[in-house]
Design an enzyme around this catalytic site. Structure first.
Site, PDB file in Angstrom:
ATOM      1  CB  THR A  40      -0.934  -0.002   1.217  1.00  0.00           C
ATOM      2  OG1 THR A  40      -1.770  -1.151   1.159  1.00  0.00           O
ATOM      3  CG2 THR A  40      -1.788   1.258   1.255  1.00  0.00           C
ATOM      4  CG  HIS A  43      -0.662   0.584  -4.474  1.00  0.00           C
ATOM      5  ND1 HIS A  43      -0.794   0.385  -5.831  1.00  0.00           N
ATOM      6  CD2 HIS A  43      -0.796  -0.635  -3.903  1.00  0.00           C
ATOM      7  CE1 HIS A  43      -1.000  -0.898  -6.074  1.00  0.00           C
ATOM      8  NE2 HIS A  43      -0.996  -1.544  -4.917  1.00  0.00           N
ATOM      9  CG  HIS A  63      -0.383   0.353   7.185  1.00  0.00           C
ATOM     10  ND1 HIS A  63      -0.139   0.930   5.963  1.00  0.00           N
ATOM     11  CD2 HIS A  63      -0.533  -0.969   6.949  1.00  0.00           C
ATOM     12  CE1 HIS A  63      -0.159  -0.001   5.026  1.00  0.00           C
ATOM     13  NE2 HIS A  63      -0.381  -1.171   5.601  1.00  0.00           N
ATOM     14  CB  CYS A  93     -17.574   3.435  13.954  1.00  0.00           C
ATOM     15  SG  CYS A  93     -18.831   2.131  13.787  1.00  0.00           S
ATOM     16  CB  CYS A  99     -18.558  -2.034  15.776  1.00  0.00           C
ATOM     17  SG  CYS A  99     -17.252  -1.471  14.658  1.00  0.00           S
ATOM     18  CG  LEU A 262      -5.754 -10.321   1.132  1.00  0.00           C
ATOM     19  CD1 LEU A 262      -6.590  -9.869   2.331  1.00  0.00           C
ATOM     20  CD2 LEU A 262      -4.353 -10.699   1.607  1.00  0.00           C
ATOM     21  CB  ILE A 264      -7.859  -5.369  -4.397  1.00  0.00           C
ATOM     22  CG1 ILE A 264      -8.027  -5.606  -2.892  1.00  0.00           C
ATOM     23  CG2 ILE A 264      -8.918  -4.391  -4.904  1.00  0.00           C
ATOM     24  CD1 ILE A 264      -7.709  -4.396  -2.045  1.00  0.00           C
TER      25      ILE A 264
END
Length: 341
Positions: A40, A43, A63, A93, A99, A262, A264
């Site tokens: 990522t 990218h 991350h 959230c 959640c 997984l 994409i």
């Protein structure tokens, strides 16, 4: 503090002097020891179409990390100064149906560390304490720094029963390679991984894949014949996002087979749905890591003897971050670690 940020809407990542993040009542302040460069992040570096639509500029990115707790919000319990932690990069959230049902990896309001909010390519990171995971003492900083992508591999691989099964993995990036190691560790029979990158395929062999197949040179069905497979693969793990790879998977799955996806695809992908229907295939989409069952499984797998050390191929000081990104972008690397000490 020293940080790596996306400063401009163009190719590149830049070293900056950023303000130290402020900690809220439910947060931890983490002093970063090591970070890893994710696909990522590449990218984002390349500033591709996805990045242009997704990444706010300017922003500190990254991350994948391990660090030490140096600050604790006044409402936080269960952590102490000095704890070594990594953390879940998906901030959820807490209020949506998933959640509240404990399915936080399926939160419809997820924000990403280093994607939608300030990231871990910095001397300090603030995250909600809920997202932090204590690292056992017998797990190295290098491996703790790659828990995020390792978690993608574990979540995907452990979606279905693997004991005695034949597994096809399409895509030998670091996550696909780690998934191959997991499959072998938990009892799969044959684990076949496909790609066209010889460097990555050799890494997969070192990590225990039964066969690492360059599909530009070898026919997958010939490999199956060599292995004595007469009925097809029981489990498929699609890690590439490449339509041709998924088509090959559908062709070679056994009837009643199970596929976890997984990778994409770059856009809409047409497939022959008759193969899914008449073979009775089950297809499951995978996003991130289950919170926090995947994290416990990761630690347990390493503590029970799973050796991931070959996947870490390059180490650089953070001041040499450009060399790290160059290594990742070349395709001639496994995981690349940046040291912040």
């Amino acid at each position: 503090m020293k940080a790596l940020a996306k400063l401009k809407p163009e190719e590149g990542i830049w070293m900056v002097d950023a303000p130290k993040p402020e900690m809220g009542h439910n947060d931890l302040l983490i002093k970063i020891r090591k970070t890893a460069i994710c696909g990522t992040d590449v990218h984002i570096y390349n500033w591709d179409e996805w990045s242009q639509k997704t990444i706010p500029v300017p922003m500190v990115v990254g991350h994948e990390y391990v660090g030490e707790v140096v600050g604790i919000g006044q409402e936080v319990r269960g952590f102490k100064i000095g704890d070594r932690v990594s953390g879940e990069g998906h901030i959820t959230c807490g209020h949506c149906r998933n959640c509240r049902a404990g399915r936080t990896h399926l939160c419809r309001n997820t924000t990403g560390v280093g994607v939608n909010r300030e990231g871990s390519f910095a001397e300090y990171l603030v995250i909600p304490a809920f997202n932090a995971f204590k690292i056992p003492d017998d797990i190295s900083d290098d491996l703790a720094a790659i828990f995020d992508p390792f978690g993608n591999a574990v979540h995907t691989a452990l979606s279905f029963d693997l004991v005695g099964e034949d597994v096809l993995i399409t895509g030998a990036g670091p996550i696909g390679i780690m998934a191959a190691a997991v499959c072998r560790h938990v009892g799969a029979r044959h684990v076949v991984i496909t790609d066209v990158n010889e460097y990555r395929l050799e890494l997969a062999r070192k990590m225990g894949a039964t066969r690492a197949v360059n599909v530009a040179k070898e026919n997958l069905k010939d490999v199956m014949k060599d292995l004595g497979m007469t009925e097809g693969f029981d489990v498929g793990l699609e890690m590439s996002g490449v339509p041709a790879a998924f088509h090959a998977m559908l062709d070679t799955m056994n009837h009643g087979g199970k596929i976890a996806m997984l990778g994409i695809p770059g856009g809409e992908m047409a497939i022959d749905w008759s193969k899914v229907i008449f073979k009775g295939l089950i297809i499951k989409g995978i996003y991130g890591r289950e919170m926090f069952e995947t994290w416990y499984k990761m630690a347990s797998l390493l503590q029970s003897g799973l050796d991931l050390s070959p996947i870490v191929t390059h180490h650089f000081k953070v001041d040499d971050f450009q060399q790290g990104f160059d290594a990742m972008r070349s395709g001639q690397s496994g995981k690349v670690i940046l040291s912040w000490d």
